[in-house]
Design an enzyme around this catalytic site. Structure first.
Site, mmCIF file in Angstrom:
data_model
loop_
_atom_site.group_PDB
_atom_site.id
_atom_site.type_symbol
_atom_site.label_atom_id
_atom_site.label_comp_id
_atom_site.label_asym_id
_atom_site.label_seq_id
_atom_site.Cartn_x
_atom_site.Cartn_y
_atom_site.Cartn_z
ATOM 1 C CG ASP A 156 -1.692 1.129 1.217
ATOM 2 O OD1 ASP A 156 -1.712 2.269 0.685
ATOM 3 O OD2 ASP A 156 -2.815 0.845 1.549
ATOM 4 C CG HIS A 157 1.355 4.548 -3.246
ATOM 5 N ND1 HIS A 157 -0.035 3.995 -3.343
ATOM 6 C CD2 HIS A 157 1.148 5.768 -3.278
ATOM 7 C CE1 HIS A 157 -0.610 5.234 -3.740
ATOM 8 N NE2 HIS A 157 0.085 6.392 -3.592
ATOM 9 C CG HIS A 199 -4.419 4.166 -0.697
ATOM 10 N ND1 HIS A 199 -3.733 3.363 -0.857
ATOM 11 C CD2 HIS A 199 -4.739 4.555 -2.035
ATOM 12 C CE1 HIS A 199 -3.094 3.125 -2.226
ATOM 13 N NE2 HIS A 199 -3.873 3.547 -2.589
HETATM 14 C C1 BG6 Z 1 -3.974 4.807 -6.254
HETATM 15 C C2 BG6 Z 1 -5.023 4.870 -6.948
HETATM 16 O O1 BG6 Z 1 -3.775 3.482 -5.390
HETATM 17 O O2 BG6 Z 1 -3.540 5.916 -5.451
HETATM 18 C C3 BG6 Z 1 -5.320 5.996 -7.726
HETATM 19 O O3 BG6 Z 1 -5.140 3.556 -7.555
HETATM 20 C C4 BG6 Z 1 -4.914 7.279 -6.976
HETATM 21 O O4 BG6 Z 1 -6.564 6.033 -8.310
HETATM 22 C C5 BG6 Z 1 -3.733 7.275 -6.238
HETATM 23 O O5 BG6 Z 1 -4.723 8.290 -7.852
HETATM 24 C C6 BG6 Z 1 -3.536 8.182 -5.205
HETATM 25 O O6 BG6 Z 1 -2.386 8.128 -4.682
HETATM 26 P P1 BG6 Z 1 -1.438 9.524 -4.134
HETATM 27 O O7 BG6 Z 1 -0.284 9.025 -3.610
HETATM 28 O O8 BG6 Z 1 -1.317 10.461 -5.564
HETATM 29 O O9 BG6 Z 1 -2.438 10.162 -3.303
#
Ligand code: BG6
Length: 526
Positions: A215-216, A278
């Site tokens: 989960d980034h 997230h």
């Molecule tokens: C991803 C989703 O996991 O997270 C995307 O699939 C979303 O739809 C993105 O745009 C948002 O990540 P961040 O780091 O830009 O807030």
């Protein structure tokens, strides 16, 4: 010594008003606690977007900061027929276009890059890969340690994991293998049932300690900092509960639309795309109890308890707790943008939500009665990710006669994007003869007084995976708890008769479907 390793203020420092001693940390030490064992990273899906936009830039940056093991290999795999040299050129091009290519260091890094053609659903192809990896191991001595990074469409997760296993590459410490780890990205299934099926298939050949579910968001510096802020300070935790907190708002708003991902997003929608993963992680970090030690399983145990405490939604009255929206046409940064239904490959009658706000309750001692508002949407007015803790107003105002009844309550905001900040608002007297209050803030900027290298989210997950540290990765019980909460909601949203009525349209560049949001918030106050 008591508190060894912790920067201590002694009583004489405090009394003599001496400022706290500086922490003597070399910023380089913050890149990785130690180098991992030599290893090979095998990227399945090496000609895809993720590899050129995220993985190779992250690995190259780690290389520049001495964050990679020695020796080290990258083996890109994909269906496209390429050789090592063409693969290296493609990756060089990608870095160059992104403006992150340090040409003087590239040739040495490029020498670690290899490429193998693979047919993802063909057993023999994986046998060939296994032979090839063993030969490379012998030449470079990466000791048979391997990370399999599955950068493939989800429908190929199961076959890739199983065929890697059948080729003898998942078994550890045998057959010339050292350790073996598999990295997969969300979506981990599309509901509780498919998440379990995926997990069963992964476990046919891999054990839980070998599976790294990314989960980034968890690898974002400021997200990691939530636990440090909460549990390395004695000040906030005593008031982090229902006695002092009025509500919590967790937002991840985006300006981007669906981009070129309609094929995936049409089936996912915002609840699967942002909430199952997230948003749930941000909720868990905000609401969890302190584990006794900062260890992966203990931290993940506490997160799972948060998911267990989620009060099930009243699916018969979804609108009391949930607002769903879909973006219409509008403008973002003064540029006109199309409605979701007009985006390429989107069904012109699509009912897929691109916005959601949920009011969630946790049935536990700490949070009983405190609403958590979770909001995320695409094509909103600004890109902002933050966690705001809204405290209660003072129980009694001695200023009532001069200032009236309302004194604005304190708010603590943990900014994740774009501002990496922690801000506390409080009331203070306005200078001057007249008694009146003003709201001021105490601000902390996360990068303040730090000049060392900063790890991007993918660099952090790659390092942790090579080190075998699962702290920032989902564990299957958490995945299942999160799906167990969301699946009934999704079922109701996707099958009920008035599906269309649940969806509120909002203009791109706005703050979402205002009327519906206000209705949800009003119900709270009545
Ligand atoms: C991803 C989703 O996991 O997270 C995307 O699939 C979303 O739809 C993105 O745009 C948002 O990540 P961040 O780091 O830009 O807030």
């Amino acid at each position: 010594m008591d508190g060894e390793g912790i920067n201590q203020n002694t009583i004489s420092d405090v009394i003599a008003n001496v400022s706290a001693p500086d922490l003597d940390i070399d910023p380089k030490e913050c890149v990785a606690p130690q180098r991992s064992d030599p290893c090979t990273i095998v990227i399945m899906g090496a000609t895809g977007d993720l590899t050129s936009r995220k993985l190779i830039p992250a690995l190259f940056n780690l290389y520049l900061n001495n964050g990679l093991p020695d020796p080290f290999l990258i083996v890109g795999c994909s269906r496209t027929k390429l050789d090592d040299l063409t693969f290296r050129d493609k990756m060089e091009d990608a870095l160059s276009k992104a403006g992150t290519l340090d040409r003087s260091k590239w040739p040495d890094f490029a020498a670690t890059l290899h490429y193998r053609v693979i047919d993802y659903e063909n057993r023999q192809s994986y046998q060939n890969l296994a032979d090839s990896l063993r030969n490379l191991d012998k030449k470079v001595n990466t000791q048979g340690n391997r990370v399999f990074y599955i950068a493939l469409p989800p429908k190929l997760y199961i076959s890739a994991a199983q065929l890697v296993g059948q080729a003898g590459l998942s078994a550890e410490e045998t057959n010339g293998n050292g350790w073996s780890r598999m990295v997969i990205e969300k979506p981990f299934g599309t509901n509780l049932k498919t998440a379990r099926e995926l997990d069963r298939s992964l476990h046919e050949y891999f054990n839980e300690h070998q599976i790294f579910r990314i989960d980034h968001y968890l690898a974002k510096e400021t997200v990691q900092n939530v636990l440090m802020f909460r549990f390395a300070n004695s000040l906030f935790e005593p008031i982090w509960n229902r006695r002092y907190v009025d509500y919590v708002s967790i937002r991840a708003n985006e300006t981007l639309g669906v981009e070129h991902r309609a094929g995936y997003y049409e089936h996912a929608g915002v609840l699967r795309d942002m909430f199952q993963n997230h948003m749930m992680q941000l909720l868990a970090l905000t609401a969890m109890e302190p584990p006794s030690r900062f260890e992966a399983d203990l931290v993940r145990d506490e997160k799972t308890k948060v998911f267990q405490a989620l009060r099930p939604f009243p699916v018969e009255n979804l609108q009391d707790c949930l607002v769903l929206g879909q973006y219409g046409a509008g403008t973002i940064n003064n540029d006109p943008v199309p409605a979701y239904r007009q985006e390429p490959e989107v069904n012109p009658h699509s009912l897929t939500p691109t916005f959601a706000m949920m009011k969630i309750y946790l049935d536990n001692w700490r949070w009983q009665g405190v609403p958590f508002y979770l909001t995320s949407g695409k094509r909103l007015a600004e890109k902002i990710t933050e966690i705001a803790i809204q405290f209660k107003t003072v129980p009694h105002s001695m200023f009532r006669r001069t200032l009236g009844e309302t004194i604005i309550a304190n708010r603590l905001t943990l900014g994740i994007y774009p501002d990496e900040t922690i801000t506390l608002t409080f009331q203070t007297k306005n200078p001057g003869a007249v008694v009146c209050l003003r709201t001021v803030t105490m601000d902390f900027h996360y990068q303040q007084n730090y000049t060392g290298p900063v790890l991007d989210a993918y660099e952090k997950v790659l390092i942790d995976c090579m080190l075998g540290d699962q702290m920032l990765f989902w564990r299957q019980d958490g995945v299942e708890r999160s799906w167990a909460f969301l699946t009934p909601i999704l079922n109701e949203c996707e099958t009920c008769d008035d599906q269309a009525n649940l969806l509120h349209f909002y203009e791109s560049g706005s703050c979402g479907p205002q009327e519906a949001i206000e209705k949800l918030l009003k119900e709270e106050n009545t």
